[in-house]
Enzyme design. Sequence first.
Site, PDB file in Angstrom:
ATOM      1  CG  HIS A   1      -6.202   3.623   1.266  1.00  0.00           C
ATOM      2  ND1 HIS A   1      -5.774   4.684   0.497  1.00  0.00           N
ATOM      3  CD2 HIS A   1      -5.173   2.735   1.291  1.00  0.00           C
ATOM      4  CE1 HIS A   1      -4.539   4.444   0.075  1.00  0.00           C
ATOM      5  NE2 HIS A   1      -4.159   3.286   0.538  1.00  0.00           N
TER       6      HIS A   1
ATOM      7  CG  HIS B   1       2.204   6.180   2.010  1.00  0.00           C
ATOM      8  ND1 HIS B   1       2.882   6.589   0.879  1.00  0.00           N
ATOM      9  CD2 HIS B   1       1.614   5.005   1.691  1.00  0.00           C
ATOM     10  CE1 HIS B   1       2.704   5.700  -0.090  1.00  0.00           C
ATOM     11  NE2 HIS B   1       1.939   4.730   0.376  1.00  0.00           N
TER      12      HIS B   1
END
Length: 248
Positions: free
Chosen positions: A18, A60
Site C-alpha cells: 500500500h 495522496h
Amino acid sequence: MTSNSTAPRTDVPRMIGHRGAAAHAPENTIPGLKKAKELGARWVEFDCMLSMDEVVVLHHDDTLDRTTNGTGLVSEKSFVELRRLDAGAWFGPEFKGTAIPSFDQTIAELTSLGLGANVEIKPVTGHERRTGQIVAAQTAQLWPASLPPALLSSFSLEALEEAMKVAPQVDRAILWWNIPEDWHDHHMRLGASAAHVSAKKLSDRHAAAFRDAGVPFRVYTVNDPADAERLFALGCETIFTDYPDRFA
C-alpha cells in the site's frame, strides 16, 4: 481488455504493498517502492494526481502539508515547484531529500524492480475527469510489456469513465468506501474487472454479493495477518497492506 469486459484477472497477487510499503518508508516515493520489493511485494499501489502544469505525480492528499515540507494544494504548484519539496524527512531522517516522483519516473523504477502496480487515480477535488484522462493515457502509452498489465483504480467514477474512454484496454477497478446498493450497475457500466473495498466497511453480506456476481474483491488496508485470514475465508482475492513483510 475492452471497456465492456469484466473478465477477472489471474495474475494479481494475494498481497499488494500500500503506497509502496507505507509502514516502512515514505508513501508514494521511489524509496517506498524499493522497500516494498525488498520486503517481498510483487505488486505495489500508489496514488496519482496532477500538478498545476498537468504533470502526473505520486501524492495522496489534495494538500502537501502532511507528507512534505510544502503547504497548499498540489494542483496549484508546478512540477518544478513540487520537485523542490522534501517528501521524505517527515517519515524519518534517513529519507531526507526524497522527492515527489513523476509517474514516468515511477514507471521506469517499476520496470527496473520488476514490480506490478495498481495505479490509483487520486484527483485533487475538481480535477476528476482531466486526471482520469491523463493518467489513463500515460499508462497506456508508457507501460512496459515486461510488467504485468497495469491496473487502474479510483474512488472517482468520473475519473474511471474518462479512463475507459481514452484507454479502454487498460484494466479498471472501482474503489469503494461505502459500498452502495447499486455497486454492480456501476461495475458493469465502467467495465470494471474487480471491486476494491475497505476492510472497515466490508460485511459478510457484501462479500456474498461479490461472490454471487462473480466479481473479484480486494481489500484495503489490512495490516493484521488474522484479519487477512478472515478476509481470504470470505473470498477476498487480494489485500493491500502497509506491511508487506508480514504477508510475504
